[in-house]
Write a protein that holds these residues in place. Structure first.
Motif, mmCIF file in Angstrom:
data_model
loop_
_atom_site.group_PDB
_atom_site.id
_atom_site.type_symbol
_atom_site.label_atom_id
_atom_site.label_comp_id
_atom_site.label_asym_id
_atom_site.label_seq_id
_atom_site.Cartn_x
_atom_site.Cartn_y
_atom_site.Cartn_z
ATOM 1 N N MET A 1 71.981 -79.415 40.239
ATOM 2 C CA MET A 1 72.759 -79.352 41.488
ATOM 3 C C MET A 1 72.026 -78.486 42.546
ATOM 4 N N HIS A 2 71.378 -77.528 42.237
ATOM 5 C CA HIS A 2 70.970 -76.593 43.067
ATOM 6 C C HIS A 2 69.422 -76.320 42.885
ATOM 7 N N LEU A 3 68.519 -77.128 42.477
ATOM 8 C CA LEU A 3 67.070 -77.311 42.438
ATOM 9 C C LEU A 3 66.769 -77.572 43.999
ATOM 10 N N VAL A 4 67.288 -78.687 44.486
ATOM 11 C CA VAL A 4 66.995 -78.962 45.709
ATOM 12 C C VAL A 4 67.177 -77.820 47.053
ATOM 13 N N PRO A 5 68.197 -77.423 46.932
ATOM 14 C CA PRO A 5 68.435 -76.307 47.714
ATOM 15 C C PRO A 5 67.523 -74.890 47.552
ATOM 16 N N HIS A 6 67.458 -74.813 46.451
ATOM 17 C CA HIS A 6 66.502 -73.899 45.946
ATOM 18 C C HIS A 6 65.201 -73.919 46.469
ATOM 19 N N ILE A 7 64.698 -75.189 46.366
ATOM 20 C CA ILE A 7 63.269 -75.474 46.902
ATOM 21 C C ILE A 7 63.274 -75.487 48.567
ATOM 22 N N GLN A 8 64.428 -76.011 49.130
ATOM 23 C CA GLN A 8 64.867 -76.010 50.391
ATOM 24 C C GLN A 8 64.553 -74.336 51.067
ATOM 25 N N GLY A 9 65.079 -73.434 50.330
ATOM 26 C CA GLY A 9 65.024 -71.985 50.376
ATOM 27 C C GLY A 9 63.577 -71.331 50.303
ATOM 28 N N ARG A 10 63.131 -72.135 49.849
ATOM 29 C CA ARG A 10 61.404 -71.706 49.821
ATOM 30 C C ARG A 10 60.650 -72.023 50.995
ATOM 31 N N GLY A 11 61.351 -72.870 52.086
ATOM 32 C CA GLY A 11 60.799 -73.251 53.112
ATOM 33 C C GLY A 11 60.244 -74.832 53.649
ATOM 34 N N TYR A 12 60.826 -75.607 52.487
ATOM 35 C CA TYR A 12 60.413 -77.099 52.404
ATOM 36 C C TYR A 12 61.466 -77.915 52.761
ATOM 37 N N SER A 13 61.383 -79.046 53.225
ATOM 38 C CA SER A 13 62.256 -80.216 53.749
ATOM 39 C C SER A 13 63.175 -80.653 52.532
ATOM 40 N N ALA A 14 64.149 -81.264 53.161
ATOM 41 C CA ALA A 14 65.013 -81.895 52.083
ATOM 42 C C ALA A 14 64.432 -83.001 51.646
ATOM 43 N N ASP A 15 63.700 -83.859 52.366
ATOM 44 C CA ASP A 15 62.924 -84.917 51.546
ATOM 45 C C ASP A 15 61.836 -84.347 50.506
ATOM 46 N N GLN A 16 60.836 -83.429 50.747
ATOM 47 C CA GLN A 16 60.209 -82.763 49.910
ATOM 48 C C GLN A 16 60.899 -82.238 48.673
ATOM 49 N N ALA A 17 62.038 -81.704 48.804
ATOM 50 C CA ALA A 17 62.858 -81.208 47.593
ATOM 51 C C ALA A 17 63.243 -82.120 47.026
ATOM 52 N N GLY A 18 63.765 -83.350 47.476
ATOM 53 C CA GLY A 18 64.298 -84.470 46.997
ATOM 54 C C GLY A 18 63.351 -85.312 46.094
ATOM 55 N N GLY A 19 62.112 -85.208 46.706
ATOM 56 C CA GLY A 19 61.196 -86.031 45.594
ATOM 57 C C GLY A 19 60.748 -85.183 44.547
ATOM 58 N N VAL A 20 60.887 -84.098 44.283
ATOM 59 C CA VAL A 20 60.776 -83.304 43.233
ATOM 60 C C VAL A 20 61.720 -83.615 41.945
ATOM 61 N N ILE A 21 63.119 -83.527 42.407
ATOM 62 C CA ILE A 21 64.090 -83.925 41.381
ATOM 63 C C ILE A 21 64.004 -85.409 41.198
ATOM 64 N N PHE A 22 63.874 -86.197 42.105
ATOM 65 C CA PHE A 22 63.373 -87.654 41.645
ATOM 66 C C PHE A 22 62.599 -87.912 40.569
ATOM 67 N N ASP B 1 55.327 -72.537 45.255
ATOM 68 C CA ASP B 1 54.312 -73.397 46.121
ATOM 69 C C ASP B 1 54.919 -74.897 45.661
ATOM 70 N N LEU B 2 54.937 -75.644 46.677
ATOM 71 C CA LEU B 2 55.622 -77.066 46.479
ATOM 72 C C LEU B 2 54.749 -77.910 45.340
ATOM 73 N N SER B 3 53.565 -77.709 45.297
ATOM 74 C CA SER B 3 52.641 -78.482 44.475
ATOM 75 C C SER B 3 53.057 -78.037 42.940
ATOM 76 N N THR B 4 53.337 -76.790 42.841
ATOM 77 C CA THR B 4 53.636 -76.361 41.449
ATOM 78 C C THR B 4 54.855 -76.849 41.096
ATOM 79 N N PHE B 5 55.832 -77.038 41.986
ATOM 80 C CA PHE B 5 57.121 -77.560 41.724
ATOM 81 C C PHE B 5 57.085 -78.920 41.316
ATOM 82 N N TYR B 6 56.233 -79.734 41.790
ATOM 83 C CA TYR B 6 55.943 -80.899 41.358
ATOM 84 C C TYR B 6 55.438 -81.107 40.200
ATOM 85 N N LEU B 7 54.465 -80.246 39.701
ATOM 86 C CA LEU B 7 53.932 -79.972 38.215
ATOM 87 C C LEU B 7 55.019 -79.711 37.261
#
Length: 446
Positions: free
Chosen positions: A277-298, A343-349
């Motif tokens: 429930m809170h990974l997407v807003p946590h990533i957004q809090g790091r300065g990334y968009s909702a689409d980028q954060a949503g891609g990570v959890i997807f 870093d967004l790429s690290t989230f994706y990994l």
């Protein structure tokens, strides 16, 4: 010599009286050791006798869970912003629509599992599918918040609850040997639905609006779920030369397994629901968009499909409880790592690695309940245990938001999640120890 004669002449107490003078696990272990060859043939002896139709049941179960559970658990997430913009409702008010469905699912499982034990799984799933379809069709006509609350609660209580626990219990019954892989595949269907139903709902909303999307979803439920539910035949297992009543005595007491698994799943779902429930807003809090954060959890959820199947297979190899503990340890060790990433790429990994292990937790829970509860009570056991799992999801999500509000960050929330994971491991370890028995000379398959 006199001692031996006296022992030979000593009257034997009835089983119930002898059990009252000892512990349940000594009797349980004695039956496992003394009667194992007569009671339980090896996998190679049983496996050829089991009908291939069981895989039809698994496939139908996975597809049913994909649409039904994908819709009720987080499918409404796609409707939050559209309903907010359409009616001017507050986001918290709209979010409670999803909570209503999950609460209905939680409380309904307690009733529907027992009904399935008595009347059979197929009729309960058919009824649940019908209720879900009609509820979503009716929701397409709603224009008041209370109407959405009521309809989603009905869809959860009489619909999804009549699907989830009964189906998982049925899959376990079809697989007296090797249930872990089967349960993993079925539960992977749910994970698939949780990823694709919100995505598909968003497309429908853009094309047809909220009412049109709800109507199409309800229609698809009636068109797809009812034929699939008709495939859920009751299981007919091969005879092993022993009565069903005697076979059910070989399980540990349900009064031990169910309460401890309720506590365990409450803790593990509290843990896993924080990033859900809170990974997407946590990533957004790091300065990334909702689409980028949503891609990570997807991506995390899609890898989780593989994790559910893999840990199901692991349960067949090392036992349900050890597999459950392995997945829980994986999740617990990695969950706080999200706080350390910027870093967004690290989230994706990192997210897929976490997701593979976290996904095995639910498979481990379901496989453990299937392995250690008698078939005649398994629907009831699944319903009660999963009810506490949904409570855990609500608990972790709520605590995550509360701790963020009072601390201004997610470190405390993810730390609390890790603590819940540790406590879950302790509870499951105690259950494993009790099932094996503290004085056991060799481990009992668990």
């Amino acid at each position: 010599m006199l001692r031996h004669r006296m022992a030979a002449k000593s009257p034997q107490l009835p089983t119930a009286q002898r059990l009252s003078k000892g512990t349940w696990h000594s009797h349980f272990l004695e039956k496992r050791v003394m009667g194992s060859q007569k009671r339980m043939p090896v996998m190679q002896e049983i496996q050829p006798e089991l009908p291939r139709y069981r895989w039809v049941v698994v496939s139908a179960s996975a597809l049913i869970l994909a649409l039904a559970l994908g819709s009720i658990v987080n499918g409404m997430s796609a409707y939050v912003v559209p309903l907010e913009e359409l009616h001017g409702w507050a986001r918290a008010e709209v979010s409670l629509i999803n909570v209503s469905g999950i609460m209905g699912l939680a409380f309904g499982g307690l009733l529907m599992g027992s009904i399935a034990d008595r009347f059979g799984t197929r009729i309960v799933v058919l009824a649940g599918s019908t209720v879900m379809g009609i509820s979503y069709l009716t929701a397409s006509l709603a224009d008041q918040l209370w109407q959405y609350y009521l309809l989603m609660f009905i869809a959860g209580f009489f619909g999804a609850a009549g699907i989830f626990a009964p189906i998982m219990a049925l899959v376990g019954k079809w697989f007296p040997i090797g249930a872990g892989l089967a349960i993993g595949i079925a539960s992977a269907g749910q994970a698939l639905g949780q990823g694709f139903v919100p995505f598909g709902s968003a497309i429908l909303i853009n094309e047809m609006g909220v009412s049109g999307a709800l109507a199409v979803t309800g229609g698809l439920m009636l068109i797809m779920l009812l034929p699939l539910a008709a495939l859920l035949r009751p299981v007919v297992l091969p005879k092993t030369g022993q009565g069903a009543a005697d076979a059910e005595k070989n399980y540990p007491p349900i009064r031990l397994v169910v309460p401890m698994m309720c506590l365990a799943i409450l803790l593990c779902c509290t843990c896993m629901s924080v990033p859900l429930m809170h990974l997407v807003p946590h990533i957004q809090g790091r300065g990334y968009s909702a689409d980028q954060a949503g891609g990570v959890i997807f991506l995390m959820l899609m890898v989780g499909i593989v994790g559910r199947v893999a840990f199901g297979k692991l349960a067949d190899v090392i036992g349900a409880i050890p597999a459950y503990m392995t997945a829980t340890a994986w999740m617990t060790l990695l969950i706080y790592g999200f706080i350390l990433i910027n870093d967004l790429s690290t989230f994706y990994l990192y997210a897929p690695i976490y997701g593979f292990g976290y996904a095995g937790v639910m498979t481990g829970v379901l496989a453990t309940v299937a392995a250690h509860t008698p078939p005649s009570r398994r629907g009831f056991a699944m319903g009660v245990v999963t009810m506490f799992g949904w409570f855990g999801h609500a608990n972790g999500g709520g605590l995550g938001g509360y701790l963020y509000d009072i601390t201004g960050g997610y470190a405390a929330a993810y730390g609390l999640a890790a603590l819940a994971g540790v406590l879950n491991l302790l509870v499951v370890a105690v259950l494993y120890w009790k099932i094996r028995g503290p004085g056991a000379a060799s481990p009992v398959a668990a």
